[in-house]
Write a protein that holds these residues in place. Structure first.
Motif, PDB file in Angstrom:
ATOM      1  N   TRP A  33      -0.417  -0.307   0.592  1.00  0.00           N
ATOM      2  CA  TRP A  33       1.131  -0.300   0.359  1.00  0.00           C
ATOM      3  C   TRP A  33       1.847  -1.359   0.567  1.00  0.00           C
ATOM      4  O   TRP A  33       1.423  -1.934   1.907  1.00  0.00           O
ATOM      5  N   ASP A  79       0.467  13.739  -3.672  1.00  0.00           N
ATOM      6  CA  ASP A  79       1.667  14.222  -3.176  1.00  0.00           C
ATOM      7  C   ASP A  79       1.552  15.566  -2.452  1.00  0.00           C
ATOM      8  O   ASP A  79       1.139  16.401  -2.971  1.00  0.00           O
ATOM      9  N   VAL A 106      -3.139   8.682  -6.438  1.00  0.00           N
ATOM     10  CA  VAL A 106      -2.048   8.742  -5.562  1.00  0.00           C
ATOM     11  C   VAL A 106      -1.662  10.264  -5.403  1.00  0.00           C
ATOM     12  O   VAL A 106      -1.561  10.928  -6.361  1.00  0.00           O
ATOM     13  N   ILE A 142       3.252  10.916   0.661  1.00  0.00           N
ATOM     14  CA  ILE A 142       2.746  10.131  -0.191  1.00  0.00           C
ATOM     15  C   ILE A 142       1.682   9.506   0.523  1.00  0.00           C
ATOM     16  O   ILE A 142       2.079   8.745   1.353  1.00  0.00           O
ATOM     17  N   ASP A 157       2.705  -1.498  -9.538  1.00  0.00           N
ATOM     18  CA  ASP A 157       4.106  -0.647  -9.283  1.00  0.00           C
ATOM     19  C   ASP A 157       4.059   0.547 -10.117  1.00  0.00           C
ATOM     20  O   ASP A 157       3.620   0.670 -11.204  1.00  0.00           O
ATOM     21  N   LEU A 158       4.106   1.652  -9.334  1.00  0.00           N
ATOM     22  CA  LEU A 158       3.971   2.807  -9.887  1.00  0.00           C
ATOM     23  C   LEU A 158       4.952   3.486 -10.920  1.00  0.00           C
ATOM     24  O   LEU A 158       4.633   4.060 -11.703  1.00  0.00           O
ATOM     25  N   ARG A 159       6.132   2.586 -10.926  1.00  0.00           N
ATOM     26  CA  ARG A 159       7.028   2.848 -12.076  1.00  0.00           C
ATOM     27  C   ARG A 159       6.650   1.991 -13.396  1.00  0.00           C
ATOM     28  O   ARG A 159       7.106   2.527 -14.485  1.00  0.00           O
ATOM     29  N   ASN A 210       1.532   6.063   2.542  1.00  0.00           N
ATOM     30  CA  ASN A 210       2.827   5.258   2.340  1.00  0.00           C
ATOM     31  C   ASN A 210       3.527   4.958   3.550  1.00  0.00           C
ATOM     32  O   ASN A 210       3.922   5.971   4.432  1.00  0.00           O
ATOM     33  N   ALA A 245       8.620   0.555  -1.757  1.00  0.00           N
ATOM     34  CA  ALA A 245       7.716   1.905  -1.492  1.00  0.00           C
ATOM     35  C   ALA A 245       6.786   2.279  -2.666  1.00  0.00           C
ATOM     36  O   ALA A 245       5.700   2.924  -2.444  1.00  0.00           O
ATOM     37  N   THR A 246       7.197   1.762  -3.929  1.00  0.00           N
ATOM     38  CA  THR A 246       6.333   2.181  -5.029  1.00  0.00           C
ATOM     39  C   THR A 246       5.388   1.037  -5.418  1.00  0.00           C
ATOM     40  O   THR A 246       4.658   1.310  -6.247  1.00  0.00           O
ATOM     41  N   GLN A 247       5.096   0.054  -4.541  1.00  0.00           N
ATOM     42  CA  GLN A 247       4.262  -1.068  -4.915  1.00  0.00           C
ATOM     43  C   GLN A 247       2.946  -1.032  -4.029  1.00  0.00           C
ATOM     44  O   GLN A 247       3.047  -0.407  -2.696  1.00  0.00           O
TER      45      GLN A 247
END
Length: 652
Positions: free
Chosen positions: A217, A193, A191, A180, A241-243, A174, A222-224
């Motif tokens: 990425w 950590d 993904v 990440i 999107d990770l969200r 990332n 950051a989350t896409q």
């Protein structure tokens, strides 16, 4: 359009943005073979040679390596300014090279290696964008390892190994969160950590059953991330999107065959490039709101698909692409360059297979349209700005901060007044009073002197003004000189007037600038022939004419004697030729009386201020008659005539 090209079947990596000029690293690809079936491995670094209009690039460094490359990265976070080059090779090892030592041809260019520490070939790798010493590697049998190049004895395992039993096709850190990173294996995206040393999410499209083979990425969010598939049945890319990981945000469709490589522009999140097996290289705007407007343009290419691609870091308008026909091409997003040709590539293939049936004409693909960006790239935008507001306020901003600064501008009244005075002086030609005022207002003596000299340049008589500043004022010099010259030592005007009146009848030719040097030379010769002693008497510095001299002769008789070269001490009937006079010249030894006290310094000062008459008087007082003659000649014919009469009677 194409800007540069080189015949290489290689993986590519751009030099960091801090390196100038920009370089391109090319490592021999392990996935492809050229027409000669050469299996050797070479790492070459090319200078773009932008100054030349041709397609050739300048080779900066070349080194033979033990294995061919599956992946190549150039990180700018190394100890050296040029950074480190990472290579994932087919011999189950990762190599790290110092780019600076490679270009300087130093023998110790290799920094470290992981030989024997992988279960299979290193198929993909990614450098951490915020910590220089961390690099993630993907190998066979779902192996994912993170290495600290400062301590290779302790590899970092991000989590439990997946039991998919397939090769890891892509890993990517990332860009905004250092711990990440993501990997793709068997169509799944995982993904990881590193802080928790576990996987936090697995992305899989169960609806379209797209098998993800590459990942990249979003540089802005950051989350896409973007997943692409190399499967010909699902030739598209998806934005996730990770969200909201239940489904993709957008699907980019435009290729007819599987997507091999993707590259997202770091400097502009609205530009994305994909290379597919349908021989197309498409430029996308993944953030486009209207469906069908995602494709911005297409790069021209050969009838061979591309397997590697990298976006320029220093110049984001350049993209390097490697194709399976053995060519590394550099394209410009701004449309400059030259169109591609196919004849040379097709002839090389025909030469490698002699005897085979080849078409008479090389097949031509569809000519793609040039790229026309609907919006200017973000790197063209201003990076900072400022604007004045009411009440003396100043607003400023820059792209490194999300806030706007408001500052109160303090006005200095003295500065404003000085500015008004300067503008007034410049608007009207009154520079001398301005300089005088600045000199009077100066606090430092050096500033005062400086303004005085500047003001002297605008005076009506700059030379006299400069002399006054240097301490040579005409008034001051005259005050020093005149007490030394008594009233009787000046020129006797009545005496000289009588003599000039006697010579006025026939003297015009004698005093002319053309005839006078000849006349003076003759008189010097005659004087040396007849001179026997120096004059005996002076009356307060002025010559007393002895009795019986030629001064009682008629002026016409004097000129006749001058023309015939006769001496003035003899009668006109006595004739002495110039040749005989020169032959009978006596040897005269002039005794110069040296005096410690003289007026040489005052003479110099009089010359500096331009008072030639006073300088002549001082020269006569010090008995320096040749100097007096020279200075009088510069002052004018009248003064010169007076001095010459004195000089003549002094030596006669």
């Amino acid at each position: 359009m194409k800007v540069k090209e080189v015949s290489e079947t290689a993986n590519v990596a751009w030099s960091p943005s801090d390196v100038y000029p920009a370089y391109l690293a090319c490592g021999t690809s392990a996935q492809q073979l050229d027409a000669s079936f050469n299996t050797s491995s070479t790492l070459r670094i090319y200078d773009l040679n932008i100054g030349q209009t041709n397609l050739d690039m300048k080779l900066a460094a070349s080194v033979e390596l033990p294995a061919r490359f599956h992946a190549l990265k150039w990180s700018g976070l190394g100890g050296e300014r040029t950074g480190l080059i990472y290579g994932g090779c087919e011999n189950k090892a990762m190599y790290v090279y110092d780019a600076s030592k490679l270009m300087n041809k130093a023998p110790d260019y290799q920094v470290c290696t992981t030989e024997g520490l992988h279960s299979g070939p290193v198929l993909t790798l990614s450098c951490n964008y915020m910590k220089a010493n961390f690099v993630a590697c993907g190998s066979s049998d779902s192996e994912v390892t993170v290495w600290d190049i400062t301590n290779l004895s302790a590899p970092i395992i991000p989590g439990k190994k997946l039991s998919l039993g397939a090769n890891v096709s892509c890993v990517e850190f990332n860009r905004q969160v250092e711990h990440i990173f993501a990997s793709t294996c068997a169509g799944h995206c995982v993904v990881w950590d590193l802080r928790k040393q576990t996987s936090i999410m697995t992305i899989s499209d169960t609806v379209s059953r797209m098998k993800a083979s590459s990942i990249i990425w979003n540089p802005s969010v950051a989350t896409q991330l973007l997943l692409a598939s190399d499967d010909d049945t699902t030739p598209w890319a998806q934005v996730w999107d990770l969200r909201y990981a239940t489904s993709s945000l957008k699907t980019l469709e435009g290729h007819q065959r599987g997507i091999v490589k993707t590259a997202w522009c770091v400097h502009d999140g609205n530009l994305l490039i994909t290379a597919a097996k349908d021989n197309k290289i498409c430029v996308w705007n993944p953030n486009a709101t209207e469906r069908g407007l995602e494709i911005v343009g297409e790069f021209p290419s050969y009838n061979q698909w591309c397997f590697d691609m990298d976006w320029g870091q220093r110049d984001p308008s350049l993209v390097a692409v490697s194709s399976v026909d053995g060519c590394v091409s550099i394209y410009s997003l701004l449309g400059s360059g030259q169109p591609p040709t196919q004849s040379d590539k097709f002839s090389q293939i025909a030469d490698s297979f002699p005897g085979m049936e080849m078409p008479a004409v090389a097949p031509q693909g569809a000519t793609p349209q040039p790229i026309r960006l609907r919006n200017p790239p973000k790197w063209f935008a201003r990076t900072a700005g400022a604007s004045f507001a009411f009440g003396g306020r100043l607003l400023s901003w820059n792209n490194q901060s999300k806030s706007v600064e408001i500052a109160q501008v303090v006005t200095e009244q003295a500065l404003v007044e000085r500015s008004i005075q300067l503008e007034a002086a410049l608007s009207q030609p009154h520079f001398a009073p301005f300089c005088q005022a600045k000199a009077e207002a100066a606090f430092q003596p050096s500033d005062q002197i400086l303004w005085q000299y500047i003001g002297a340049n605008f005076d009506s008589s700059p030379r006299n003004k400069y002399m006054e500043l240097l301490g040579y004022s005409p008034t001051q010099v005259s005050t020093k000189i005149h007490p030394l010259i008594s009233e009787t030592e000046g020129f006797n005007a009545e005496f000289l007037a009588d003599k000039m009146a006697d010579l006025a009848t026939n003297s015009e030719k004698m005093w002319s600038p053309v005839n006078f040097p000849i006349y003076l030379h003759k008189q010097i010769v005659v004087t040396h022939a007849c001179l026997q002693r120096r004059p005996q008497s002076f009356n307060n510095g002025w010559l007393l004419v002895p009795e019986g001299s030629t001064s009682s002769l008629d002026p016409s008789e004097q000129f006749e004697m001058i023309a015939s070269g006769q001496s003035f001490d003899k009668t006109p009937e006595t004739e002495v030729s110039e040749t005989e006079a020169e032959a009978s010249l006596p040897i005269i030894q002039l005794e110069v009386e040296e005096k410690e006290e003289n007026n040489h310094g005052l003479i110099t000062q009089a010359l500096l201020v331009g008072d030639l008459e006073s300088a002549v008087e001082l020269c006569i007082k010090d008995r320096i008659h040749p100097h007096a003659l020279i200075l009088a000649a510069q002052a004018g014919p009248e003064l010169f005539a007076k001095v010459y009469i004195i000089y003549w009677y002094y030596f006669s």
